[in-house]
Design a protein around this motif. Structure first.
Motif, short mmCIF file in Angstrom:
data_model
loop_
_atom_site.label_atom_id
_atom_site.label_comp_id
_atom_site.label_asym_id
_atom_site.label_seq_id
_atom_site.Cartn_x
_atom_site.Cartn_y
_atom_site.Cartn_z
N SER A 62 9.53 -29.11 -19.58
CA SER A 62 10.34 -28.65 -18.33
C SER A 62 9.39 -28.99 -17.40
CB SER A 62 10.21 -27.04 -18.55
OG SER A 62 8.79 -26.44 -18.57
N VAL A 63 8.47 -29.59 -17.49
CA VAL A 63 7.47 -30.00 -16.35
C VAL A 63 7.44 -31.52 -16.19
CG1 VAL A 63 5.88 -28.10 -16.74
CG2 VAL A 63 5.13 -30.18 -17.59
N LYS A 64 8.12 -32.14 -16.91
CA LYS A 64 8.15 -33.74 -16.93
C LYS A 64 8.72 -34.06 -15.65
CE LYS A 64 8.43 -34.79 -21.89
NZ LYS A 64 9.19 -35.53 -22.96
N GLY A 65 8.25 -35.01 -15.01
CA GLY A 65 8.82 -35.41 -13.55
C GLY A 65 8.52 -34.71 -12.56
N ARG A 66 7.73 -33.48 -12.45
CA ARG A 66 7.28 -32.52 -11.46
C ARG A 66 5.70 -32.36 -11.71
NH1 ARG A 66 8.50 -27.42 -11.66
NH2 ARG A 66 8.71 -27.14 -13.74
N PHE A 67 5.24 -32.23 -12.92
CA PHE A 67 3.66 -32.12 -12.84
C PHE A 67 2.97 -33.59 -13.62
CE2 PHE A 67 3.51 -27.29 -14.02
CZ PHE A 67 4.45 -27.13 -13.01
N SER A 68 1.95 -33.75 -13.01
CA SER A 68 1.17 -34.86 -13.11
C SER A 68 -0.42 -34.44 -13.59
CB SER A 68 1.21 -36.07 -12.18
OG SER A 68 0.14 -37.16 -12.46
N ILE A 69 -0.80 -35.05 -14.87
CA ILE A 69 -2.29 -34.75 -15.29
C ILE A 69 -3.12 -35.95 -15.07
CG2 ILE A 69 -1.88 -35.24 -17.76
CD1 ILE A 69 -3.81 -33.04 -18.18
N SER A 70 -4.40 -35.90 -14.51
CA SER A 70 -5.30 -36.81 -14.24
C SER A 70 -6.49 -36.13 -14.52
CB SER A 70 -5.16 -37.49 -12.87
OG SER A 70 -5.13 -36.74 -11.97
N ARG A 71 -7.51 -37.44 -14.66
CA ARG A 71 -8.87 -36.99 -14.80
C ARG A 71 -9.71 -37.86 -14.33
NH1 ARG A 71 -9.95 -36.52 -20.77
NH2 ARG A 71 -12.14 -35.97 -20.31
N ASP A 72 -10.89 -37.43 -13.59
CA ASP A 72 -11.96 -38.17 -13.14
C ASP A 72 -13.33 -38.07 -13.82
OD1 ASP A 72 -14.16 -39.60 -11.55
OD2 ASP A 72 -13.29 -39.01 -9.64
N ASN A 73 -13.55 -38.92 -15.00
CA ASN A 73 -14.74 -38.55 -15.64
C ASN A 73 -16.18 -38.76 -14.98
OD1 ASN A 73 -13.19 -38.04 -18.16
ND2 ASN A 73 -13.17 -39.89 -18.68
N ALA A 74 -16.25 -39.39 -14.00
CA ALA A 74 -17.35 -39.50 -13.26
C ALA A 74 -17.62 -38.29 -12.58
CB ALA A 74 -17.10 -40.60 -12.02
#
Length: 121
Positions: A62-74
């Motif tokens: 239901s969130v595909k195309g609307r939500f985006s997960i990302s990370r900054d390990n630094a």
């Protein structure tokens, strides 16, 4: 590892929010990071997950195309960019850390305190 989620709030339908999850303690880069949500009267459900390197992501349908997960390990921080929000996205959102790229809550041993997202129609 300790997790602190932030960025929730009240937004109108169609709007956007960006959630952040700051990790402290053990280096977060060794963990798979996930976002889950729980609406009143409902069980906690999977939203999105990202691998340790950030190279793999997976989303609830239901969130595909609307939500985006990302990370900054630094920065030991994981983000959830939420666009085109709908009233049914209203819930408390939790970040979690685990060791395997799965969607089940039981696989995640560390949880943040949650941040409320409310989408008005």
């Amino acid at each position: 590892v300790q997790l602190q989620a932030s960025g929730g709030g009240l937004v109108q339908a169609g709007g956007s929010l960006r959630l952040s999850c700051a990790a402290s303690g053990r280096t977060s880069s060794r963990y798979v990071m996930g976002w889950f949500r729980q609406a009143p009267g409902r069980e906690r459900e999977f939203v999105a997950v990202i691998s340790q390197s950030g190279g793999s992501t997976y989303y609830e349908d239901s969130v595909k195309g609307r939500f985006s997960i990302s990370r900054d390990n630094a920065k030991n921080t994981v983000y959830l960019q939420m666009n085109s929000l709908k009233p049914e996205d209203t819930a408390v959102y939790y970040c979690a850390a685990g060791l395997t790229l799965v969607v089940v809550t039981s696989a995640y041993g560390y949880w943040g305190q949650g941040t409320q997202v409310t989408v008005s129609s």
